[in-house]
Design an enzyme around this catalytic site. Structure first.
Site, mmCIF file in Angstrom:
data_model
loop_
_atom_site.group_PDB
_atom_site.id
_atom_site.type_symbol
_atom_site.label_atom_id
_atom_site.label_comp_id
_atom_site.label_asym_id
_atom_site.label_seq_id
_atom_site.Cartn_x
_atom_site.Cartn_y
_atom_site.Cartn_z
ATOM 1 N N TYR A 232 0.852 -1.195 0.000
ATOM 2 C CA TYR A 232 0.000 0.000 0.000
ATOM 3 C C TYR A 232 0.882 1.237 0.000
ATOM 4 O O TYR A 232 1.837 1.322 0.777
ATOM 5 C CB TYR A 232 -0.891 -0.015 1.247
ATOM 6 C CG TYR A 232 -1.805 1.182 1.393
ATOM 7 C CD1 TYR A 232 -2.847 1.409 0.491
ATOM 8 C CD2 TYR A 232 -1.653 2.065 2.458
ATOM 9 C CE1 TYR A 232 -3.696 2.505 0.640
ATOM 10 C CE2 TYR A 232 -2.509 3.163 2.615
ATOM 11 C CZ TYR A 232 -3.522 3.372 1.701
ATOM 12 O OH TYR A 232 -4.365 4.449 1.843
ATOM 13 N N LYS B 213 4.293 8.929 9.275
ATOM 14 C CA LYS B 213 4.065 8.375 10.613
ATOM 15 C C LYS B 213 5.049 8.873 11.673
ATOM 16 O O LYS B 213 4.850 9.927 12.258
ATOM 17 C CB LYS B 213 4.054 6.848 10.535
ATOM 18 C CG LYS B 213 2.940 6.328 9.600
ATOM 19 C CD LYS B 213 2.729 4.852 9.682
ATOM 20 C CE LYS B 213 1.802 4.310 8.618
ATOM 21 N NZ LYS B 213 0.415 4.239 8.958
ATOM 22 N N ASP C 276 9.218 2.726 0.004
ATOM 23 C CA ASP C 276 8.183 3.436 0.745
ATOM 24 C C ASP C 276 8.362 3.058 2.211
ATOM 25 O O ASP C 276 7.917 1.993 2.661
ATOM 26 C CB ASP C 276 6.801 3.042 0.218
ATOM 27 C CG ASP C 276 5.686 3.725 0.994
ATOM 28 O OD1 ASP C 276 5.990 4.451 1.969
ATOM 29 O OD2 ASP C 276 4.505 3.527 0.622
HETATM 30 C C1 LIG Z 1 3.748 2.015 3.408
HETATM 31 C C2 LIG Z 1 2.716 3.095 3.437
HETATM 32 N N1 LIG Z 1 2.721 4.044 2.507
HETATM 33 C C3 LIG Z 1 1.833 5.044 2.493
HETATM 34 C C4 LIG Z 1 0.853 5.116 3.446
HETATM 35 C C5 LIG Z 1 -0.142 6.233 3.429
HETATM 36 O O1 LIG Z 1 0.076 7.075 4.522
HETATM 37 P P1 LIG Z 1 -1.082 8.028 5.072
HETATM 38 O O2 LIG Z 1 -2.095 7.133 5.700
HETATM 39 O O3 LIG Z 1 -0.378 8.917 6.065
HETATM 40 O O4 LIG Z 1 -1.613 8.785 3.911
HETATM 41 C C6 LIG Z 1 0.794 4.140 4.444
HETATM 42 C C7 LIG Z 1 -0.245 4.183 5.466
HETATM 43 O O5 LIG Z 1 -0.391 3.334 6.299
HETATM 44 C C8 LIG Z 1 1.760 3.107 4.446
HETATM 45 O O6 LIG Z 1 1.743 2.149 5.363
#
Ligand SMILES: Cc1ncc(COP(=O)(O)O)c(C=O)c1O
Length: 485
Positions: free
Chosen positions: A202, A325, A297
């Site tokens: 994700y 985060k 990511d």
């Molecule tokens: C690996 C990863 N990338 C991107 C995101 C998206 O982040 P946000 O929820 O702050 O938009 C998340 C969210 O959990 C994530 O785990």
């Protein structure tokens, strides 16, 4: 003792719209000593604020249920982010009142050991005194300038010092935004359009990434989201995680056309899945050879797998990294960064446009800076690794003793387990988990005071505040529940 029902609701209930009377957080009495807070009822009779119980013994969720029933009339599905709705584990979500350290309390007065930690940011423990004190100091100078502030330099320097691939960084307001910026940057830098992502990973909810995404998309069983134009995903290629041969084939087919290979360097959005070292190395070699960007990511894994993220742990340096985060210490934040040469493409240094009204605001920067400072203290990651290892081993042992197929693991303060024999190397493997069993396990744990992520396809998190006592309490609860399944 039963919930203390000192309800201000009676005083407010008769009014047309009682509104909310948020307590002054800086003057409030300590949470445990506080009398119940107030109720508010809207014109239509919906509960917009609930009397909060502060002490109780029996597990009841009546107040959560009432509040959530009202929430469903006010917000789609009653939530502002889908996985919170407990759809895949059944029942209704509990409504939180407060968090502190390793604990969370709901509005019925139930206490939980919390392994969600706001989905990752709460790595030093929730509502940390030190971080709060700094936030108050910053708050008094203003929450947002829309102009440069010194705190941006401080956090940027800390991120650059910590994360091997980052020579320059751009702060944004969420992980989704970071991934959107990163994608545009990779395309701008390479002059190519295609991207390769992995099934179950994700990268936020931007159109191009909503293809075989894990997390809430997997949890809800949505193949893709309506509303995403096919033109947005036409350039998105996918492969199974840990499958280097599949990636080689894709590179052979689309030679010179792929802008970026994007992955979670440890998967947390399809449950917890560890990469093979040779998979990461293979991706590094293939992208380098082809002129594509390798993107980690690290929104979830940054500052969690190690201070320098998964890239430091595995010794593989990508070209671009996304963060979120933890670097916001519980406030909305995201970031993307990489080699200076690539980052110089970003406006106003270069032509790739990306902007944000609240980006780099002093509050988020402060929470990030002081969270990272806590993580720099000796023994921080040793603690995370030790308590998380003990937790996972305890749960796996309890599962096996009770005759269940179960597998799982951890790195530092990130963990997960599946109700299947394993091993789990990709999303297809993860889907073999008995999700009905997970749901029953989840509910049993909740009733015993343990708050796990409400989906099989999410990772769990510990913090510096999680103690041996918390872990032992959790394992005892797990033994009890697993015997009953
Ligand atoms: C690996 C990863 N990338 C991107 C995101 C998206 O982040 P946000 O929820 O702050 O938009 C998340 C969210 O959990 C994530 O785990």
């Amino acid at each position: 003792m039963a919930a203390q029902a000192v309800s201000v609701g009676t005083a407010l209930g008769a009014r047309e719209w009682s509104g909310l009377r948020p307590a002054d957080p800086f003057k409030a009495a300590p949470a445990a000593a506080r009398a119940d807070t107030q109720i508010g009822v809207s014109k239509k009779g919906r509960v917009v604020q609930m009397t909060i119980s502060v002490e109780k013994k029996q597990f009841t969720t009546k107040k959560s249920e009432e509040t959530f029933a009202a929430a469903k009339e006010l917000m789609p599905g009653g939530v502002n982010s889908p996985v919170r709705a407990f759809k895949s584990v059944g029942g209704q979500p509990i409504v939180f009142d407060r968090v502190k350290g390793s604990k969370a309390w709901d509005i019925d007065g139930n206490q939980y050991v919390d392994y969600v930690g706001s989905w990752g940011p709460a790595i030093v423990g929730a509502c940390d005194e030190q971080v709060n004190e700094e936030l108050i100091r910053t708050l008094q100078k203003g929450t947002s300038f829309g102009a440069p502030c010194v705190l941006e330099n401080v956090l940027a320097q800390m991120v650059i010092d910590a994360v091997p691939s980052i020579e320059m960084v751009r702060f944004v307001n969420s992980g989704t935004e970071a991934c959107m910026g990163m994608l545009r940057l990779a395309r701008a830098y390479t002059g190519r359009e295609k991207i390769l992502k992995f099934e179950g990973c994700y990268h936020g909810h931007a159109d191009s990434f909503l293809v075989k995404a894990g997390s809430g998309v997997a949890t809800l069983g949505l193949p893709d989201s309506p509303g995403v134009p096919s033109s947005s995903t036409a350039s998105t290629l996918t492969a199974a995680y840990n499958d280097l041969e599949a990636v080689k084939e894709i590179f052979a087919k689309y030679k010179g056309q792929i802008a970026a290979v994007v992955l979670e360097p440890v998967v947390g959005n399809a449950g917890f899945i560890v990469p093979r070292q040779e998979f990461l190395q293979g991706l590094r070699d293939l992208t380098k050879e082809d002129g594509a960007c390798l993107v980690f990511d690290e929104v979830m894994t940054g500052f969690r797998i190690s201070y320098g993220g998964a890239q430091q742990h595995f010794g593989i340096t990508p070209d671009i990294t996304t963060l979120g985060k933890i670097i916001g210490g519980g406030l909305p934040v995201g970031a993307y960064g990489g080699k200076r040469e690539i980052m110089q493409m970003v406006a106003p240094a270069g032509p790739m446009y990306q902007a944000g009204t609240l980006s780099g605001n002093p509050l988020a920067m402060t929470a990030g800076i002081h969270t990272l400072r806590r993580l720099q203290q000796p023994g921080a990651y040793e603690h995370l690794d030790r308590v998380t290892g003990k937790l996972v081993q305890g749960i796996l042992q309890a599962g096996r003793d009770a005759g269940h197929e179960i597998c799982g693991g951890h790195i530092s303060g990130m963990f997960g387990f599946f109700f299947c024999a394993g091993p789990v190397h990709n999303f297809e493997d993860a889907k073999k988990s008995d999700t009905a069993k997970f749901a029953a396990f989840f509910r049993g744990m909740l009733e015993r005071g343990v708050y796990l992520a409400p989906s099989q396809f999410e990772a769990g998190f510990t913090s510096l505040a999680h103690s041996d006592e918390d872990i032992e309490f959790t394992i005892a609860a797990a033994k009890d529940v697993l015997k009953s399944l």
